[in-house]
Write a protein that holds these residues in place. Structure first.
Motif, mmCIF file in Angstrom:
data_model
loop_
_atom_site.group_PDB
_atom_site.id
_atom_site.type_symbol
_atom_site.label_atom_id
_atom_site.label_comp_id
_atom_site.label_asym_id
_atom_site.label_seq_id
_atom_site.Cartn_x
_atom_site.Cartn_y
_atom_site.Cartn_z
ATOM 1 N N GLN A 167 -7.080 17.014 3.135
ATOM 2 C CA GLN A 167 -7.474 16.958 1.731
ATOM 3 C C GLN A 167 -8.580 17.966 1.442
ATOM 4 O OE1 GLN A 167 -6.021 14.811 -0.820
ATOM 5 N NE2 GLN A 167 -6.990 16.538 -1.843
ATOM 6 N N ALA B 216 1.279 14.583 -5.528
ATOM 7 C CA ALA B 216 0.942 14.146 -4.173
ATOM 8 C C ALA B 216 1.772 14.896 -3.148
ATOM 9 C CB ALA B 216 1.179 12.641 -4.025
ATOM 10 N N HIS C 222 0.813 -1.221 0.000
ATOM 11 C CA HIS C 222 0.000 0.000 0.000
ATOM 12 C C HIS C 222 0.848 1.274 0.000
ATOM 13 C CE1 HIS C 222 -3.936 -1.882 0.384
ATOM 14 N NE2 HIS C 222 -3.377 -2.742 1.210
ATOM 15 N N ASP D 264 0.866 11.076 -10.600
ATOM 16 C CA ASP D 264 -0.031 11.907 -9.797
ATOM 17 C C ASP D 264 0.762 12.898 -8.942
ATOM 18 O OD1 ASP D 264 -2.245 10.613 -10.759
ATOM 19 O OD2 ASP D 264 -2.607 9.411 -8.960
ATOM 20 N N VAL E 82 -1.995 -0.690 -4.261
ATOM 21 C CA VAL E 82 -2.378 0.722 -4.188
ATOM 22 C C VAL E 82 -3.550 1.002 -5.117
ATOM 23 C CG1 VAL E 82 -1.629 3.065 -4.773
ATOM 24 C CG2 VAL E 82 -0.123 1.563 -3.461
ATOM 25 N N THR E 83 -4.555 1.739 -4.606
ATOM 26 C CA THR E 83 -5.734 2.074 -5.406
ATOM 27 C C THR E 83 -5.970 3.575 -5.510
ATOM 28 O OG1 THR E 83 -7.181 1.907 -3.456
ATOM 29 C CG2 THR E 83 -6.881 -0.093 -4.793
ATOM 30 N N ARG E 84 -5.370 4.359 -4.625
ATOM 31 C CA ARG E 84 -5.658 5.792 -4.568
ATOM 32 C C ARG E 84 -4.780 6.622 -5.499
ATOM 33 N NH1 ARG E 84 -8.228 7.482 0.448
ATOM 34 N NH2 ARG E 84 -8.764 5.667 1.727
ATOM 35 N N TYR E 85 -3.602 6.111 -5.857
ATOM 36 C CA TYR E 85 -2.648 6.886 -6.634
ATOM 37 C C TYR E 85 -2.079 6.077 -7.779
ATOM 38 C CZ TYR E 85 -2.830 10.191 -2.776
ATOM 39 O OH TYR E 85 -3.273 11.080 -1.836
ATOM 40 N N GLU F 270 -0.269 4.968 1.153
ATOM 41 C CA GLU F 270 -1.176 5.782 0.333
ATOM 42 C C GLU F 270 -2.282 6.446 1.156
ATOM 43 O OE1 GLU F 270 -3.783 3.729 -2.372
ATOM 44 O OE2 GLU F 270 -3.724 1.867 -1.187
ATOM 45 N N ASN F 271 -2.652 5.855 2.286
ATOM 46 C CA ASN F 271 -3.724 6.403 3.109
ATOM 47 C C ASN F 271 -3.307 7.655 3.874
ATOM 48 O OD1 ASN F 271 -5.894 4.306 2.759
ATOM 49 N ND2 ASN F 271 -4.225 2.996 3.472
ATOM 50 N N ARG G 220 -3.634 14.459 -2.162
ATOM 51 C CA ARG G 220 -3.643 14.802 -3.586
ATOM 52 C C ARG G 220 -3.635 16.323 -3.736
ATOM 53 N NH1 ARG G 220 -4.602 11.648 -7.785
ATOM 54 N NH2 ARG G 220 -5.364 9.980 -6.407
#
Length: 350
Positions: A304, A87, A31, A85, A78-81, A142-143, A147
């Motif tokens: 965020q 960051a 992650h 991107d 990883v799913t968010r980035y 990632e958590n 962004r």
């Protein structure tokens, strides 16, 4: 250099000048994301930490918790980035994730066994000391990454990750907006962003500063009024005026005098961290149901939210961009209040 060894600037010992070195970043976990750091803001907290003002630390320390960059690699889950991107990383890189505060999105107040894991000079769940943004790259879960909106250039976005959220969180919590009168004490790295954000929220904003030296700047940034606290008439004429006062300075103030500026039911919030304890007369609070409170940065979701708000309203920090070899000089200038309003390191120069 191996893939996870990066150049950085670190304090080798308490009160020692920062110097160039190399540090090792952990390998990507499932992650984790790898951020190529483009810019890192200099916060007064960095200076306090490396100087040893806030207790014993393990040296060397790489400071920096105002980090803006670009994702260059991602872990398998990883799913968010995605690579490419934009960051950022603020003051938090991990927490217990299970306590009431973490579950409420208040990771900065984590009460679990791990506690809030700071971006530098803290102990991560792997038992290693975290190292901050005065470096070429960083690995983070990632958590705990943020962004950065496309509308904010990365160099002026970096200070939002600490200074910006430090002001946004109390302004949001105490509902600054139309019909509210807000005072910002100090027009520095924190205060100048407080003026911009409070103005964008619709509040009537007054800057309270020692002198009128920065008055033109304050009005340009969005303040409706600018008053000198060195003038005794200020405290007489502004008595019972404000719904909310945000104190961004770390100086020893006459808190009773400032509490006298609050309306009935008003709140003064401490954001700066004075080195010595301060005192308040109980009568300064009980006579008008006033409150004296504190606030520390913000959780990940709120940070965020702040970035998105700033992106929508064109809010960014006023900065002076420096090369890495100027860090020690910049520290001296921050202590001397000689910056308008935030130093940002171009990490390409490390």
């Amino acid at each position: 250099m191996t893939q996870n060894t990066v150049a950085a600037y670190a304090a080798p010992a308490p009160k020692a000048p920062l110097e160039k070195t190399t540090i090792t970043r952990r390998e990507l976990g499932p992650h984790d994301i790898l951020i190529d750091i483009k810019y890192a803001g200099i916060c007064h907290s960095d200076i306090h930490t490396v100087q040893g003002d806030w207790g014993d630390r393990q040296y060397p320390i790489v400071p920096g918790h105002e980090i803006a960059g670009v994702v260059t690699a991602v872990g398998a889950e990883v799913t968010r980035y995605a690579v490419g991107d934009r960051a950022g990383i603020g003051c938090i890189v991990d927490s217990c994730r299970e306590c009431d505060n973490c579950l409420a999105g208040l990771q900065q107040y984590c009460t679990g066994e791990l506690g809030m894991v700071g971006t530098y000079a803290a102990t991560g769940r792997d038992g290693e000391q975290t190292q901050g943004g005065y470096s070429q790259a960083v690995v983070v879960d990632e958590n705990y990454a943020l962004r950065i909106p496309e509308s904010i250039p990365l160099d002026v976005a970096a200070p939002l990750l600490c200074a910006g959220i430090t002001l946004y969180s109390p302004l949001s919590h105490w509902q600054a907006g139309p019909g509210k009168k807000v005072a910002i004490v100090g027009l520095g790295g924190l205060g100048h962003l407080g003026v911009k954000i409070a103005h964008a929220m619709g509040a009537e904003v007054t800057v309270l500063s020692q002198s009128l030296r920065k008055k033109d700047d304050g009005l340009r940034l969005g303040a409706d009024h600018y008053r000198a606290t060195s003038d005794p008439a200020t405290f007489e004429e502004l008595a019972d005026s404000f719904d909310l006062i945000l104190n961004t300075v770390s100086a020893d103030l006459d808190l009773d005098a400032y509490l006298g500026l609050l309306r009935t039911g008003g709140t003064m919030v401490q954001l700066g961290a004075p080195e010595k304890p301060q005192s308040i007369s109980p009568f300064a609070l009980v006579a008008r149901r006033k409150s004296y409170s504190g606030s520390m940065i913000g959780g990940i979701a709120e940070t965020q939210e702040m970035l998105d708000f700033c992106g929508e309203h064109g809010i960014a920090a006023e900065i002076e961009l420096i090369r890495a070899e100027q860090i020690n000089e910049a520290y001296e200038r921050v202590v001397a209040s000689d910056v308008r309003y935030r130093f940002v390191i171009d990490t390409a120069t490390i």
